[in-house]
Motif scaffolding. Structure first.
Motif, PDB file in Angstrom:
ATOM      1  N   THR A   1       0.841  -1.203   0.000  1.00 36.75           N
ATOM      2  CA  THR A   1       0.000   0.000   0.000  1.00 36.75           C
ATOM      3  C   THR A   1       0.871   1.246   0.000  1.00 36.75           C
ATOM      4  O   THR A   1       0.454   2.298  -0.497  1.00 36.75           O
ATOM      5  CB  THR A   1      -0.944   0.002   1.218  1.00 36.75           C
TER       6      THR A   1
ATOM      7  N   VAL B   1      -5.994  -1.106   5.216  1.00 36.05           N
ATOM      8  CA  VAL B   1      -5.996   0.030   4.299  1.00 36.05           C
ATOM      9  C   VAL B   1      -6.965   1.094   4.810  1.00 36.05           C
ATOM     10  O   VAL B   1      -6.644   2.284   4.859  1.00 36.05           O
ATOM     11  CB  VAL B   1      -6.368  -0.413   2.875  1.00 36.05           C
ATOM     12  N   THR B   2      -8.151   0.659   5.231  1.00 32.40           N
ATOM     13  CA  THR B   2      -9.166   1.592   5.715  1.00 32.40           C
ATOM     14  C   THR B   2      -8.655   2.452   6.864  1.00 32.40           C
ATOM     15  O   THR B   2      -9.022   3.625   6.991  1.00 32.40           O
ATOM     16  CB  THR B   2     -10.428   0.827   6.163  1.00 32.40           C
TER      17      THR B   2
ATOM     18  N   LEU C   1     -12.833   1.450  -1.392  1.00 31.01           N
ATOM     19  CA  LEU C   1     -11.408   1.771  -1.433  1.00 31.01           C
ATOM     20  C   LEU C   1     -10.638   0.866  -2.389  1.00 31.01           C
ATOM     21  O   LEU C   1      -9.469   1.131  -2.691  1.00 31.01           O
ATOM     22  CB  LEU C   1     -10.794   1.699  -0.034  1.00 31.01           C
ATOM     23  N   PHE C   2     -11.294  -0.181  -2.874  1.00 31.39           N
ATOM     24  CA  PHE C   2     -10.667  -1.073  -3.852  1.00 31.39           C
ATOM     25  C   PHE C   2     -11.385  -1.013  -5.203  1.00 31.39           C
ATOM     26  O   PHE C   2     -11.282  -1.938  -6.010  1.00 31.39           O
ATOM     27  CB  PHE C   2     -10.627  -2.506  -3.306  1.00 31.39           C
TER      28      PHE C   2
ATOM     29  N   SER D   1      -7.186  -0.039  -8.379  1.00 32.04           N
ATOM     30  CA  SER D   1      -6.068  -0.712  -7.703  1.00 32.04           C
ATOM     31  C   SER D   1      -5.557   0.108  -6.528  1.00 32.04           C
ATOM     32  O   SER D   1      -5.294   1.309  -6.659  1.00 32.04           O
ATOM     33  CB  SER D   1      -4.928  -0.949  -8.703  1.00 32.04           C
ATOM     34  N   ASN D   2      -5.428  -0.558  -5.382  1.00 30.12           N
ATOM     35  CA  ASN D   2      -4.894   0.067  -4.180  1.00 30.12           C
ATOM     36  C   ASN D   2      -3.452   0.518  -4.430  1.00 30.12           C
ATOM     37  O   ASN D   2      -2.685  -0.228  -5.050  1.00 30.12           O
ATOM     38  CB  ASN D   2      -4.942  -0.981  -3.042  1.00 30.12           C
ATOM     39  N   PRO D   3      -3.042   1.726  -4.000  1.00 25.86           N
ATOM     40  CA  PRO D   3      -3.717   2.663  -3.101  1.00 25.86           C
ATOM     41  C   PRO D   3      -4.350   3.875  -3.795  1.00 25.86           C
ATOM     42  O   PRO D   3      -4.394   4.966  -3.202  1.00 25.86           O
ATOM     43  CB  PRO D   3      -2.565   3.115  -2.214  1.00 25.86           C
TER      44      PRO D   3
ATOM     45  N   VAL E   1      -7.565   5.176  -1.742  1.00 22.24           N
ATOM     46  CA  VAL E   1      -7.310   5.615  -0.367  1.00 22.24           C
ATOM     47  C   VAL E   1      -6.444   6.869  -0.341  1.00 22.24           C
ATOM     48  O   VAL E   1      -6.595   7.730   0.536  1.00 22.24           O
ATOM     49  CB  VAL E   1      -6.701   4.477   0.484  1.00 22.24           C
TER      50      VAL E   1
END
Length: 293
Positions: free
Chosen positions: A45, A205-206, A243-244, A247-249, A252
């Motif tokens: 991330t 991630v959250t 949030l997904f 693609s992360n990130p 976010v």
């Protein structure tokens, strides 16, 4: 050290794509004040794939400096090259990090024996505690429970971040490892259910943007107050999933900028900014979760 809400910290950059120290300071203080258990610095991330080795070390060391021993820092040290992973791991010996998070080798798709030898070689190169990271949706490589059991016998391999989202894995792994082997969720949407089944927490991630809420969910789960935990987690469920949406990130970082936690949502190619249509979705999720009015 490895329990509760641990944030998989984003790496803030300025508009030119360089590390933004002022935003990093703000993020670290945000997590200290929110009660986050620890920070993972330059995990996936944190965009480890697009940072140079020098930058990787700089971000981890600056995070340690800014944390000032008020919150533990775990260094992301994974690679699809065993020698490179060992080099990264050894770089942080005696630095003050409390452990390393090592993702499965991506693209190579090693056999289970290859995975065992890879992680064993890394662990044998250091005294730092090692946490395995299994996220086959991103790496194309899955550490099977039997291989995790073999690796759990290596003294300083202390746990795993399991991000398959497959809750049946918990019992499969638990039945094969020692009682002190730590299971952490790597999937926010199923993290509470993971903890109900014996997981010790989540590498989240959250938590980048809802740190206090993630801390409270983990505390309630630890107290086995699942009614309150379920209610709070449900208020974040749309956010966990949105949030997904890319693609992360990507999402976010956009949300963190929207909330004023970082100055810029800059990413490095091949990652691109959040699309306008998904900006609307993420903003709705922030409102629904009570993070933005």
């Amino acid at each position: 050290m490895f329990a509760g809400s641990i944030v998989a910290l984003i790496t803030p950059m300025d508009v030119r794509g360089n590390l933004c120290r002022s935003s990093l300071r703000k993020l670290v203080n945000y997590h200290i004040n929110s009660g986050t258990s620890a920070i993972v610095s330059v995990g996936t991330t944190g965009e480890s794939a697009t940072l140079s080795h020098e930058e990787h070390g700089t971000v981890v060391m600056q995070t340690l400096e800014l944390a000032n021993e008020k919150i533990g820092v775990i260094a992301g040290t994974g690679s699809n090259d065993t020698a490179e992973a060992i080099s990264l791991t050894k770089r942080f010996e005696n630095s003050g990090v409390i452990g390393c998070l090592s993702v499965t080798p991506y693209y190579n798709r090693p056999t289970q024996e290859g995975l065992y030898q890879h992680f064993k070689a890394i662990a044998n190169s250091t005294n730092l505690p090692q946490i395995l990271y299994n996220v086959p949706s991103r790496t194309g490589c899955d550490i099977l429970p039997e291989t995790i059991a073999r690796l759990s016998q290596v003294e300083n391999i202390v746990g795993i971040k399991e991000a398959t989202g497959d809750l049946s894995r918990i019992n499969q792994i638990t039945n094969l490892v020692k009682n002190d082997f730590i299971l952490m969720s790597g999937d926010d949407a199923t993290a509470l259910d993971f903890m109900k089944l014996g997981g010790k927490g989540v590498i989240s991630v959250t938590a980048n943007i809802a740190a206090k809420q993630m801390v409270e969910i983990c505390q309630l789960a630890h107290q086995q107050d699942f009614n309150k935990a379920n209610k709070l987690n449900q208020s974040l469920m749309f956010l966990h999933k949105v949030l997904f949406c890319e693609s992360n990130p990507i999402a976010v970082k956009w949300a963190a900028k929207k909330l004023g936690l970082i100055k810029s949502d800059t990413l490095r190619l091949p990652m691109t900014p959040l699309s306008v249509i998904n900006q609307l979705q993420v903003e709705q999720a922030l409102i629904k979760s009570g993070l933005q009015m």
